[in-house]
Design a protein around this motif. Structure first.
Motif, mmCIF file in Angstrom:
data_model
loop_
_atom_site.group_PDB
_atom_site.id
_atom_site.type_symbol
_atom_site.label_atom_id
_atom_site.label_comp_id
_atom_site.label_asym_id
_atom_site.label_seq_id
_atom_site.Cartn_x
_atom_site.Cartn_y
_atom_site.Cartn_z
ATOM 1 N N ALA A 96 1.487 -1.246 0.119
ATOM 2 C CA ALA A 96 -0.438 0.544 -0.228
ATOM 3 C C ALA A 96 0.639 1.204 -0.151
ATOM 4 O O ALA A 96 2.387 1.417 -0.054
ATOM 5 N N SER A 97 0.318 2.431 0.147
ATOM 6 C CA SER A 97 0.888 3.544 -0.347
ATOM 7 C C SER A 97 0.144 4.209 0.816
ATOM 8 O O SER A 97 -0.837 5.040 1.575
ATOM 9 N N THR A 109 -0.055 8.370 2.519
ATOM 10 C CA THR A 109 -0.978 9.122 1.512
ATOM 11 C C THR A 109 -0.991 10.124 2.831
ATOM 12 O O THR A 109 -1.030 11.654 2.740
ATOM 13 N N CYS A 122 -2.389 4.759 4.781
ATOM 14 C CA CYS A 122 -2.468 4.579 4.049
ATOM 15 C C CYS A 122 -3.160 4.187 2.642
ATOM 16 O O CYS A 122 -4.325 4.468 3.715
ATOM 17 N N ASP A 123 -3.399 4.592 1.487
ATOM 18 C CA ASP A 123 -4.166 4.045 0.762
ATOM 19 C C ASP A 123 -5.328 3.469 0.098
ATOM 20 O O ASP A 123 -6.240 3.129 -0.059
ATOM 21 N N ASN A 124 -5.017 2.234 1.463
ATOM 22 C CA ASN A 124 -5.820 1.023 1.219
ATOM 23 C C ASN A 124 -6.627 1.151 2.900
ATOM 24 O O ASN A 124 -7.443 0.292 3.169
ATOM 25 N N TYR A 151 2.920 12.488 0.042
ATOM 26 C CA TYR A 151 2.471 12.590 1.422
ATOM 27 C C TYR A 151 3.123 13.213 2.638
ATOM 28 O O TYR A 151 2.537 12.936 3.895
#
Ligand SMILES: Cc1cc2nc3c(=O)[nH]c(=O)nc-3n(C[C@H](O)[C@H](O)[C@H](O)COP(=O)(O)OP(=O)(O)OC[C@H]3O[C@@H](n4cnc5c(N)ncnc54)[C@H](O)[C@@H]3O)c2cc1C
Length: 298
Positions: free
Chosen positions: A76-77, A79, A93-95, A240
């Motif tokens: 995941a990335s 944010t 995270c983006d998830n 981010y």
């Protein structure tokens, strides 16, 4: 609560994970959307000492090594990163997940600014390159173009002039205003470097029945060449991060502006040469700093 969350799974992040894991620190690699970063894209890696293979093979080896020392991976990335009052960090995270850590290593890399013209994407890796140090060797004795007019473009042209037969710099302005005088002088002195000012490319195509490329300018001129090296800047992956963290004109992070417990490695670090060897070196260094910081708190 993790001891360390490492953002990025390129060579910088994976090296940091090996060091933190071996130091028995509870480590998470937030790997981004896919494993390996830019190194994962390299078909044939020839200048990382001790390695002959693809970039992805090297990455797989590093990941296995990091996992063997206990590092965990989440694809995941980040944010956002929140700085908590007790000196710890929360990574969003983006998830939809969020994780807490005592230290953070930023290793989210950078991306070369892409040439947005017809053919640039199609011939990427087949004549179009964004890294002279990486791919210049393949153009030994051949003709190449360099696109750009800053320090990076002039450095690339000088590097390529030692390898290629002819180097032509294509620049849209009338002079190299942004490049250092010493580089401009060196370029002028080289007999096999030619400069085309006030020139922009419109498209890239392949010469029929040949390996050579045709670069067509906005004036309609056609330049035949073997390779096109684009050096129009890089952009670091730092969206981010809060604006309070100081960055250079490429968005790369100045380490002195980071809060205690946060460290930086690899291409996203300002003032390092963007190569795998330097990513590995700074990944090691950031991890050792994070480990010392954690140990000082225990
Ligand atoms: C086509 C190409 C060829 C190259 N050839 C060579 C070569 O021959 N030799 C050489 O030494 N170098 C080469 N380079 C340069 C080299 O690949 C880089 O210098 C190196 O990969 C930098 O490593 P890094 O770990 O700092 O960053 P990267 O490899 O860019 O990895 C960054 C990581 O961060 C992740 N990420 C990004 N944003 C986030 C986020 N918000 N949250 C979490 N994770 C995130 C990405 O998914 C990725 O995993 C090449 C580069 C390219 C593009």
């Amino acid at each position: 609560m993790f001891d360390c969350i490492i953002l990025g799974s390129g060579p910088a992040g994976l090296t940091a994970a090996i060091y933190c894991g071996r130091a028995k620190k509870n480590t998470l690699v937030l790997a981004g959307a896919s494993l390996g970063g830019q190194t994962g894209e390299i078909a044939k890696l020839e200048n990382y000492p001790g390695w002959a293979g693809s970039g992805m093979e090297l990455i797989m080896f590093m990941k296995k090594q990091a996992s063997s020392f206990g590092a965990k991976f989440e694809f995941a990335s980040a944010t956002d990163i929140k700085f908590n009052d007790d000196g710890t960090f929360t990574v969003i995270c983006d998830n939809g997940k969020s994780m807490d850590a005592k230290t953070i290593i930023l290793a989210t890399g950078a991306m070369a600014r892409r040439l947005e013209i017809d053919g640039a994407r199609e011939f990427f890796g087949h004549g179009v390159s964004y890294c002279a140090t990486c791919d210049g060797f393949f153009y030994n004795g051949r003709d190449v173009l360099v696109i750009g007019g800053g320090n990076a473009a002039l450095n690339d042209a000088l590097y390529l002039a030692d390898v290629a037969k002819n180097v032509t710099i294509i620049y849209r302005k009338s002079e190299f205003f942004r490049a250092e005088a010493v580089l401009r002088d060196r370029v002028k002195e080289r007999e096999n470097i030619k400069c085309m000012f006030n020139t922009e490319l419109k498209s890239i195509s392949k010469k029929p029945d040949s390996e050579r490329l045709i670069a067509t300018t906005t004036n309609g001129d056609e330049i035949e060449t073997d390779g096109i090296f684009v050096a129009i800047g890089h952009e670091a992956n730092t969206d981010y991060l809060s604006e309070t963290i100081k960055r250079d004109d490429m968005g790369r992070i100045a380490p002195e502006s980071l809060p205690h417990g946060m460290f930086v490695a690899g291409d996203v670090h300002s003032n390092i040469k963007m190569q795998i060897a330097t990513a590995v070196g700074t990944g090691c260094s950031a991890a050792m700093d994070a480990i010392a910081y954690l140990n000082s708190k225990e």
